[in-house]
Enzyme design. Structure first.
Site, PDB file in Angstrom:
ATOM      1  N   PRO A  24       7.927   5.502  -4.897  1.00  0.00           N
ATOM      2  CG  PRO A  24      10.159   5.715  -4.333  1.00  0.00           C
ATOM      3  CD  PRO A  24       8.810   6.217  -3.965  1.00  0.00           C
ATOM      4  CB  ALA A  60      13.981   0.455  -4.360  1.00  0.00           C
ATOM      5  CE1 TYR A 186      14.705  -3.900   1.386  1.00  0.00           C
ATOM      6  CE2 TYR A 186      13.538  -1.824   1.106  1.00  0.00           C
ATOM      7  CZ  TYR A 186      13.565  -3.201   1.036  1.00  0.00           C
ATOM      8  OH  TYR A 186      12.457  -3.896   0.610  1.00  0.00           O
TER       9      TYR A 186
END
Length: 369
Positions: A24, A60, A186
């Site tokens: 990603p 993401a 995150y």
């Protein structure tokens, strides 16, 4: 010449044609701010599949609007977003690759300006400009970003439900695998780290408490998707600072992830801590590979390595020496979308991976192979 890079790999019911996977990479290209994929995403991801990748994992993707890093991120919290992803999945499949998606919640690092095209890249987005309140395990800001609100237990339950709902939509869109983002500072990583998680309830304290939300998300998603569908997790195996989440803790978390039905861990690092003055992350070719090798050696979990693995022979070496099961090639694919084809030829692999429309351009290299 060894060809580990070109060998297929099977996870549950999915067999991927080779071990060249595109990770990603945020694109911040949803100009409308509605989380819906566009023609840009169709071209972008399709090119990697045509270029020889075994698996292509989409960037993401926010499980809720407030979980996006920036308003220009992809989302998968509603059905319109699911429908826009179907053609991308179909195109990736048409070129012989597997399609994956990374589901994410950015936590305290959400609601920021994208990395380009704005006056203050990476800064918190003002409410007047479309910003929103961010959440985290504790009310501790990351660097200069806005202080987040600590999630209560009801908010934590909503996060779990959001991951499940997005995972179900991913299955409906046709994706072959799902990756849960628990790295780079995150939300799920924020819970894992003692630097950002200072809770005193059952979601804080010792590692088992800090890992509770991640394991809840894994259990809930694993129970909502087909049994034969691989479930992956991306982690930051170290934060590169004393007192932060480190490799020993990562080893225990990866062991738990295996016990909870995860099929592969992608091993990255950093993203949750600002380094002390004078400290540096040892960035260089393959700098994160030793982390992947450690986790592969000390757990029973298959791992993928990522981070400046730019040449076919370097990537082949990582696999041939047992440091990882899969190599993820990101920025090199951005520079050269045919990186997988070039790797197959460099390693004297099967020229059949080259699309027939491209073989005239590759004919001389195919003869040499």
């Amino acid at each position: 010449m060894s060809q580990h890079l070109l060998a297929p790999i099977t996870l549950r019911d999915l067999t991927v044609r080779n071990r060249i996977w595109v990770p990603p990479m945020c694109q911040y290209s949803v100009a409308a701010g509605d989380g819906v994929a566009t023609d840009y995403h169709l071209m972008h991801y399709g090119s990697f599949a045509r270029g020889g990748a075994g698996a292509v994992i989409l960037e993401a993707t926010g499980v809720v609007p407030e979980g996006r890093i920036a308003p220009q991120d992809l989302g998968l919290w509603d059905d319109a977003q699911r429908e826009a992803l179907r053609p991308i999945v179909d195109l990736i499949h048409s070129f012989g690759a597997a399609a994956g998606i990374q589901l994410a919640h950015a936590g305290r690092k959400a609601s920021t300006e994208p990395e380009w095209g704005t006056p203050h890249p990476g800064a918190s987005l003002a409410g007047a400009d479309g910003g929103w309140e961010t959440v985290a395990p504790s009310a501790i800001a990351y660097d200069q970003l806005t202080e987040p609100t600590a999630l209560d237990e009801a908010g934590i339950d909503e996060v779990v439900e959001a991951f499940v709902a997005s995972a179900v939509r991913a299955v409906e869109a046709g994706f072959d695998l799902i990756e849960i983002h628990a790295a780079h500072g995150y939300l799920l990583h924020e819970f894992l780290s003692p630097l950002s998680n200072q809770r005193t309830d059952s979601y804080g304290g010792e590692l088992a408490g800090r890992a509770r939300l991640l394991l809840r998300v894994v259990d809930a998603v694993r129970g909502a998707v087909p049994v034969g569908m691989p479930l992956l997790v991306r982690i930051s195996a170290t934060e590169w600072v004393e007192g932060g989440f480190d490799l020993d803790q990562a080893t225990q978390v990866v062991t738990w992830l295996g016990e909870h039905g995860v099929d592969m861990v992608d091993v990255s690092s950093g993203g949750n801590a600002v380094l002390p003055e004078g400290a540096e992350i040892p960035v260089g070719p393959g700098y994160q590979t030793p982390l992947a090798a450690h986790l592969r050696e000390h757990t029973e979990m298959p791992v993928s390595a990522v981070g400046m693995l730019d040449t076919p022979f370097q990537a082949e070496h990582v696999l041939a020496t047992g440091q990882a099961d899969v190599v993820r090639v990101g920025r090199a694919f951005l520079r050269e979308p045919n990186w997988g084809l070039d790797a197959a030829l460099a390693l004297r692999g099967d020229g059949e991976i080259v699309p027939p429309q491209y073989r005239r351009a590759f004919r001389q290299a195919l003869r040499r192979g």
